[in-house]
Design a protein around this motif. Structure first.
Motif, PDB file in Angstrom:
ATOM      1  N   ILE A  31      15.056   9.008  -3.620  1.00 14.89           N
ATOM      2  CA  ILE A  31      16.032   9.970  -3.118  1.00 14.89           C
ATOM      3  C   ILE A  31      16.716   9.450  -1.862  1.00 14.89           C
ATOM      4  O   ILE A  31      17.909   9.663  -1.635  1.00 14.89           O
ATOM      5  N   LEU A  66      16.911  15.519  -8.664  1.00 15.00           N
ATOM      6  CA  LEU A  66      18.020  14.680  -8.210  1.00 15.00           C
ATOM      7  C   LEU A  66      19.326  15.433  -8.056  1.00 15.00           C
ATOM      8  O   LEU A  66      20.252  14.916  -7.422  1.00 15.00           O
ATOM      9  N   GLU A  70      21.811  13.091 -10.447  1.00 10.71           N
ATOM     10  CA  GLU A  70      21.133  12.823 -11.717  1.00 10.71           C
ATOM     11  C   GLU A  70      21.914  11.847 -12.578  1.00 10.71           C
ATOM     12  O   GLU A  70      21.353  10.889 -13.119  1.00 10.71           O
ATOM     13  N   ALA A  73      21.669   8.381 -11.330  1.00  9.56           N
ATOM     14  CA  ALA A  73      20.336   7.842 -11.554  1.00  9.56           C
ATOM     15  C   ALA A  73      20.188   7.327 -12.989  1.00  9.56           C
ATOM     16  O   ALA A  73      19.617   6.260 -13.224  1.00  9.56           O
TER      17      ALA A  73
END
Length: 337
Positions: A31, A66, A70, A73
């Motif tokens: 993160i 997230l 997201e 990622a």
């Protein structure tokens, strides 16, 4: 719209699972960090850090933890999987830009094809005398698709023409007004249309690559013709008449003359003709400005405006799947199709 890869299938465990303490640390680093993100994501996924934190799947953890990150990622994780396959001694995850790795994602299950395509991308870049870009990789992937998909005798001749022209012939036409587009577009357009029955704004030279069964040249004046065809591809001449060509395309569809059409136009947000199509039909805004080439192969350069593919037809899901790899796909306002 980018479709997230499926990472939740059961796999044999060949690495040590994370402890809760390791997973907590890794999660915090994922993160917080930027430069090691790709490597951390791959480790967190493969060592099932998400399971150590009580989540049933990677997808569930990413969605819960997230937030807006997201999608990024997923992209970085996919890039990490691809990049790891391509790594040479002394290289580290994160060195290759994610956009250059993205076109290779469909080849993850075929490492040999991935390496061959990557080598071809580097060769294309070397031939151009420029640093490798995502466009070089996409072109190599398109060449791989043309070489490996079952082709009819006619399509084989088209593929041979593409190779001889070194990918510099175009989807578009009318030499005096248009620019030729890079070959990576060809495979995607064919994936959606299957074949091209008509190119209403074309030329004999352009059609060596497009492979339309029928064309209208500048002398034929496609705007005055009926576009009776199952599939139509249109890249209108860039001479200020885009609005007229787009209006004609919509008229031919509504009149039942054409079943499916795909248009490649400049993304002119704020212009009435483009806004009307954007509201009514699935549209892909291409991430990078397309590098067009004049018919003689000179004056290659990045377009001054962003480009968009517009889909007019019965299978928007297929369009979204194929072109989601090239840009952001927007579906029309409900009820406007």
């Amino acid at each position: 719209m980018t479709i997230a890869p499926r990472f939740d299938s059961a796999e044999p465990q060949i690495v040590a699972l994370m402890t809760e303490a390791e997973a907590t640390t890794a999660e915090r680093d994922i993160i917080a960090t930027g430069n090691r993100l790709r490597s951390l994501l791959v480790e967190f996924y493969e060592r099932r850090g998400w399971a150590a934190l009580g989540y049933a799947s990677w997808r569930g953890w990413a969605s819960a933890r997230l937030g807006e990150s997201e999608r990024s990622a997923y992209r970085e994780l996919t890039a990490g999987m691809v990049e790891r396959e391509l790594l040479t001694h002394g290289s580290n995850l994160g060195e290759i830009p994610e956009r250059q790795l993205r076109p290779l994602a469909p080849l993850r299950n075929d490492p040999n094809a991935m390496h061959e395509t990557w080598d071809r991308a580097n060769a294309i870049a070397a031939e151009s005398g420029k640093p490798r870009t995502a466009a070089h990789v996409a072109q190599a992937v398109a060449e791989h698709a043309l070489e490996n998909e079952p082709l009819s005798a006619f399509e084989e001749q088209i593929a041979a023409d593409v190779q001889r022209a070194q990918q510099r012939n175009a989807l578009t036409s009318q030499e005096s007004a248009d620019w030729y587009t890079p070959a990576w577009c060809i495979a995607s357009v064919r994936q959606v249309l299957g074949s091209i029955a008509l190119d209403p704004a074309s030329s004999e030279l352009a059609n060596r690559t497009v492979g339309a069964a029928r064309i209208f040249t500048a002398e034929d004046d496609g705007l005055s013709q009926s576009w009776k065809a199952h599939t139509v591809f249109l890249n209108p001449p860039y001479n200020g008449d885009a609005a007229a060509w787009c209006e004609k395309a919509q008229h031919e569809y509504r009149a039942g003359h054409a079943d499916t059409l795909m248009l490649l136009v400049f993304a002119k947000l704020g212009y009435q003709w483009f806004e009307e199509m954007f509201d009514a039909y699935p549209t892909c805004l291409i991430r990078q400005r397309i590098r067009f080439v004049r018919p003689d192969g000179n004056d290659e350069g990045q377009a001054k405006h962003a480009s968009a593919f517009v889909y007019i037809g019965p299978n928007p899901a297929l369009f979204r799947t194929v072109f989601g790899a090239h840009g952001r796909v927007f579906l029309p306002t409900e009820g406007r199709v």
